[in-house]
Design a protein around this motif. Structure first.
Motif, mmCIF file in Angstrom:
data_model
loop_
_atom_site.group_PDB
_atom_site.id
_atom_site.type_symbol
_atom_site.label_atom_id
_atom_site.label_comp_id
_atom_site.label_asym_id
_atom_site.label_seq_id
_atom_site.Cartn_x
_atom_site.Cartn_y
_atom_site.Cartn_z
ATOM 1 N N VAL A 179 10.172 20.618 -8.853
ATOM 2 C CA VAL A 179 11.344 20.904 -8.019
ATOM 3 C C VAL A 179 12.054 22.158 -8.537
ATOM 4 C CG1 VAL A 179 13.592 20.053 -7.235
ATOM 5 C CG2 VAL A 179 11.657 18.474 -7.443
ATOM 6 N N PRO A 180 12.238 23.183 -7.700
ATOM 7 C CA PRO A 180 12.976 24.383 -8.119
ATOM 8 C C PRO A 180 14.424 24.050 -8.468
ATOM 9 C CG PRO A 180 11.744 24.798 -6.103
ATOM 10 C CD PRO A 180 11.696 23.314 -6.334
ATOM 11 N N MET A 181 15.018 24.886 -9.327
ATOM 12 C CA MET A 181 16.360 24.598 -9.838
ATOM 13 C C MET A 181 17.349 25.715 -9.571
ATOM 14 S SD MET A 181 15.308 22.969 -13.542
ATOM 15 C CE MET A 181 13.593 23.505 -13.519
ATOM 16 N N VAL A 182 18.613 25.307 -9.437
ATOM 17 C CA VAL A 182 19.756 26.203 -9.530
ATOM 18 C C VAL A 182 20.520 25.759 -10.770
ATOM 19 C CG1 VAL A 182 21.953 26.927 -8.518
ATOM 20 C CG2 VAL A 182 19.930 26.625 -7.057
ATOM 21 N N GLY A 183 20.550 26.607 -11.798
ATOM 22 C CA GLY A 183 21.156 26.235 -13.068
ATOM 23 C C GLY A 183 22.627 26.623 -13.133
ATOM 24 N N GLU A 237 11.567 32.811 -17.965
ATOM 25 C CA GLU A 237 10.256 32.505 -18.533
ATOM 26 C C GLU A 237 9.332 31.864 -17.503
ATOM 27 O OE1 GLU A 237 9.227 33.183 -21.687
ATOM 28 O OE2 GLU A 237 11.121 34.185 -22.161
ATOM 29 N N TRP A 238 9.821 30.829 -16.871
ATOM 30 C CA TRP A 238 8.963 30.076 -15.946
ATOM 31 C C TRP A 238 9.168 30.499 -14.500
ATOM 32 C CZ3 TRP A 238 11.628 25.476 -18.622
ATOM 33 C CH2 TRP A 238 11.183 25.407 -19.948
ATOM 34 N N ARG A 239 10.314 31.107 -14.219
ATOM 35 C CA ARG A 239 10.661 31.590 -12.876
ATOM 36 C C ARG A 239 10.554 30.482 -11.826
ATOM 37 N NH1 ARG A 239 7.259 36.957 -12.295
ATOM 38 N NH2 ARG A 239 5.870 35.902 -13.757
ATOM 39 N N THR A 240 11.118 29.331 -12.181
ATOM 40 C CA THR A 240 11.139 28.192 -11.267
ATOM 41 C C THR A 240 12.543 27.929 -10.725
ATOM 42 O OG1 THR A 240 11.436 26.658 -13.126
ATOM 43 C CG2 THR A 240 9.182 27.076 -12.393
ATOM 44 N N GLY A 241 13.433 28.895 -10.844
ATOM 45 C CA GLY A 241 14.779 28.708 -10.335
ATOM 46 C C GLY A 241 15.639 29.920 -10.596
ATOM 47 N N VAL A 242 16.906 29.792 -10.266
ATOM 48 C CA VAL A 242 17.887 30.857 -10.458
ATOM 49 C C VAL A 242 19.109 30.267 -11.144
ATOM 50 C CG1 VAL A 242 17.095 32.161 -8.449
ATOM 51 C CG2 VAL A 242 18.946 30.481 -8.191
ATOM 52 N N ARG A 243 19.936 31.153 -11.669
ATOM 53 C CA ARG A 243 21.155 30.721 -12.345
ATOM 54 C C ARG A 243 22.365 31.042 -11.492
ATOM 55 N NH1 ARG A 243 22.658 31.809 -18.681
ATOM 56 N NH2 ARG A 243 24.813 31.071 -18.623
ATOM 57 N N GLY A 244 23.203 30.041 -11.261
ATOM 58 C CA GLY A 244 24.439 30.262 -10.534
ATOM 59 C C GLY A 244 25.477 30.905 -11.438
ATOM 60 N N ARG A 245 26.158 31.902 -10.939
ATOM 61 C CA ARG A 245 27.166 32.615 -11.721
ATOM 62 C C ARG A 245 28.544 32.029 -11.421
ATOM 63 N NH1 ARG A 245 23.723 34.585 -15.334
ATOM 64 N NH2 ARG A 245 21.822 35.161 -14.204
ATOM 65 N N GLU A 294 19.763 29.171 -1.215
ATOM 66 C CA GLU A 294 18.912 29.932 -0.294
ATOM 67 C C GLU A 294 17.807 30.665 -1.058
ATOM 68 O OE1 GLU A 294 17.656 31.019 3.481
ATOM 69 O OE2 GLU A 294 19.182 29.570 2.846
ATOM 70 N N GLU A 295 18.089 31.094 -2.298
ATOM 71 C CA GLU A 295 17.099 31.833 -3.085
ATOM 72 C C GLU A 295 15.909 30.977 -3.484
ATOM 73 O OE1 GLU A 295 17.945 34.422 -6.233
ATOM 74 O OE2 GLU A 295 19.743 35.289 -5.311
ATOM 75 N N VAL A 296 16.072 29.657 -3.482
ATOM 76 C CA VAL A 296 14.937 28.801 -3.831
ATOM 77 C C VAL A 296 14.447 27.952 -2.661
ATOM 78 C CG1 VAL A 296 15.619 28.696 -6.257
ATOM 79 C CG2 VAL A 296 16.370 26.891 -4.709
ATOM 80 N N MET A 297 15.248 27.807 -1.603
ATOM 81 C CA MET A 297 14.837 26.987 -0.459
ATOM 82 C C MET A 297 14.653 27.786 0.820
ATOM 83 S SD MET A 297 17.080 23.466 -0.942
ATOM 84 C CE MET A 297 16.101 22.540 0.258
ATOM 85 N N GLY A 298 14.961 29.078 0.777
ATOM 86 C CA GLY A 298 14.918 29.889 1.988
ATOM 87 C C GLY A 298 13.516 30.261 2.423
ATOM 88 N N ASP A 299 13.455 31.098 3.449
ATOM 89 C CA ASP A 299 12.180 31.470 4.064
ATOM 90 C C ASP A 299 11.567 32.739 3.472
ATOM 91 O OD1 ASP A 299 12.383 29.332 5.821
ATOM 92 O OD2 ASP A 299 13.557 30.512 7.269
ATOM 93 N N GLY A 300 12.272 33.427 2.576
ATOM 94 C CA GLY A 300 11.790 34.691 2.051
ATOM 95 C C GLY A 300 10.652 34.543 1.061
ATOM 96 N N ALA A 301 10.028 35.689 0.746
ATOM 97 C CA ALA A 301 8.884 35.698 -0.162
ATOM 98 C C ALA A 301 9.284 35.289 -1.573
ATOM 99 C CB ALA A 301 8.243 37.079 -0.177
#
Length: 472
Positions: free
Chosen positions: A378-382, A399-407, A424-431
């Motif tokens: 499961v992708p993450m928002v940290g 390192e693993w690029r399985t999520g993004v960090r919320g600021r 949106e960065e982990v669940m959206g339609d973009g590449a």
């Protein structure tokens, strides 16, 4: 006469984030070796919350008595009640460190007198004295490090010559200053564990935790020729960090997940949330939980509620009992219902993350949560706060690029717009989002192979058990 069976005494600090991985390891030991015995022990107060109404007297594991639950004393009647009083926390830690060794020593002696001698003591982070108790009775011990290998390496180097450099960078007041530690990629001082930056101040609430970590690494240094350290990670996830851990015998044996329903010190809501998940499309639900210790200010709850509702995706939000009244007030004032989501006080997180409907995990990045998310794909928002959470978020994002960090803003609040952007960065339609999801699936496969028969983590744990068997 046959030799005694390998018997592991697993000791842990009385927090859910420590109890869960320790209890999972206890059951994992039983699973990899049919002749193993395990005694699981935490403080009396936590034990009573884990096993109300003498439930521990039942055969909880179906293992015919191979697993026993016996508490030890922390010198208090009801444990630590929480709160913001530094003096009260310091007093509890002093009691824990004074009474714990005496009680655990008596437990080891009592088990031997019963014909169930301990072969190996396994202890989690906050019990440096456990190794001394074991050594005094001629029993080998092993630390169970319930954080990633990279964090262990950071602590090791900090306490072996780099404390001054870290302190100097931290005093400059810029979290982006870079610290270089042997064998590790350059790290921003703001990504280091807060126990090595903020908590070095004697006035800090967690200063007693910093002192405990210092004692822990002193303890490891006394183990000869090298301390055994089990780590709840797998070597494939942290190849580079494993080369930076110093002289210790480090064995990644994870990520260790529960084998079935999990025992917790928190009361779960009924399982209707699972039925709700069953009604949602695959990878559509945003799951939000900030862990067992987090309480949220009203402002943060408002922003979460707003961001999740405006995102128009279904969501499952965990809000601790002491926050629920605040959330109800927020809803009433906004004149809105929970149109798209469900709120629960606590849930079976591994079951939730394993559900096909869950497409994103908004998390505080405690290591248990990160490891469970990696193992579930499961992708993450940290949204890290304290301890090693920023390090974990860095691993996820870089390192693993399985999520993004919320600021968060200057007040530490994750705003609604930032939450929507990250989801949106982990669940959206973009590449880019598709690539995050692909990598999450790939790391899930890697973790499953490591834990499977013949995998790296499986073989490391079997080797650890065989070592205890041969030392009997």
């Amino acid at each position: 006469m046959s030799p005694p069976r390998p018997h592991f005494l697993v000791l842990t600090y009385p927090l859910q984030g420590h109890i869960a991985p320790a209890l999972r390891l206890a059951r994992r030991l039983l699973a990899v070796a049919p002749d193993v015995l395990v005694t699981f022990s935490t403080t009396e107060a936590a034990h009573q919350r884990l096993f109300p109404a003498k439930q521990e007297e039942e055969d909880l594991n179906g293992g015919g008595g191979r697993l026993e639950f016996i508490p030890f004393s922390d010198g208090t009647e009801g444990g630590y009640g929480g709160g913001s009083d530094v003096g009260a926390f310091n007093a509890y830690m002093a009691s824990f460190h004074a009474a714990g060794p005496r009680s655990v020593g008596a437990l080891v002696d009592a088990l031997a007198a019963r014909g169930r001698p301990v072969s190996r003591v396994v202890y989690t982070l906050m019990l440096p004295w456990a190794a001394d108790v074991a050594r005094g009775r001629g029993v080998p011990s092993a630390l169970y490090w319930i954080q990633p290998v990279a964090v262990f390496a950071v602590y090791h180097h900090y306490f072996h010559g780099y404390a001054g450099a870290v302190a100097e960078h931290y005093r400059r007041g810029d979290p982006s200053f870079v610290v270089e530690l042997p064998g590790l990629a350059p790290l921003a001082v703001g990504d280091l564990p807060t126990f090595l930056t903020e908590s070095t101040d004697p006035a800090n609430y967690f200063h007693a935790v910093f002192l405990t970590f210092r004692d822990l690494f002193d303890t490891l240094d006394r183990e000869a020729p090298a301390a055994t350290v089990l780590i709840n990670s797998c070597q494939e996830l942290e190849v580079g960090a494993l080369a930076a851990v110093g002289p210790h015998d480090v064995l990644p044996i994870g990520p260790v997940l529960p084998a079935g329903d999990e025992t917790s010190i928190f009361k779960q809501d009924d399982a209707k949330y699972m039925e709700w998940l069953d009604t949602k499309p695959a990878s559509s639900v945003v799951y939000v939980s900030f862990g067992s210790l987090a309480t949220m200010a009203r402002e943060q709850l408002d922003e979460l509620h707003l961001g999740l509702e405006e995102g128009r995706r279904p969501y499952l939000l965990v809000v601790r009992k002491d926050n629920k009244a605040t959330l109800a007030e927020a809803e009433a004032e906004m004149g809105e219902r929970l149109e798209n989501g469900v709120v629960v006080e606590w849930c079976d997180q591994v079951r939730v993350l394993s559900h096909a409907a869950v497409g994103c995990f908004v998390t505080h990045c405690g290591w248990n949560s990160v490891a469970e998310s990696v193992a579930s794909g499961v992708p993450m928002v940290g949204v890290p706060k304290v301890s090693e959470q920023s390090m974990n978020a860095r691993l996820v994002e870089r390192e693993w690029r399985t999520g993004v960090r919320g600021r968060v803003d200057d007040g530490g609040v994750l705003r609604a717009a930032e939450l929507r952007r990250c989801v949106e960065e982990v669940m959206g339609d973009g590449a880019a989002a598709a690539e995050v999801r692909r990598r999450a699936r790939e790391w899930k496969r890697v973790a499953a192979e490591a834990m499977g028969n013949g995998g790296s983590s499986y073989c490391n744990l079997v080797a650890f058990v065989d070592g205890a068997r041969s030392s009997n």
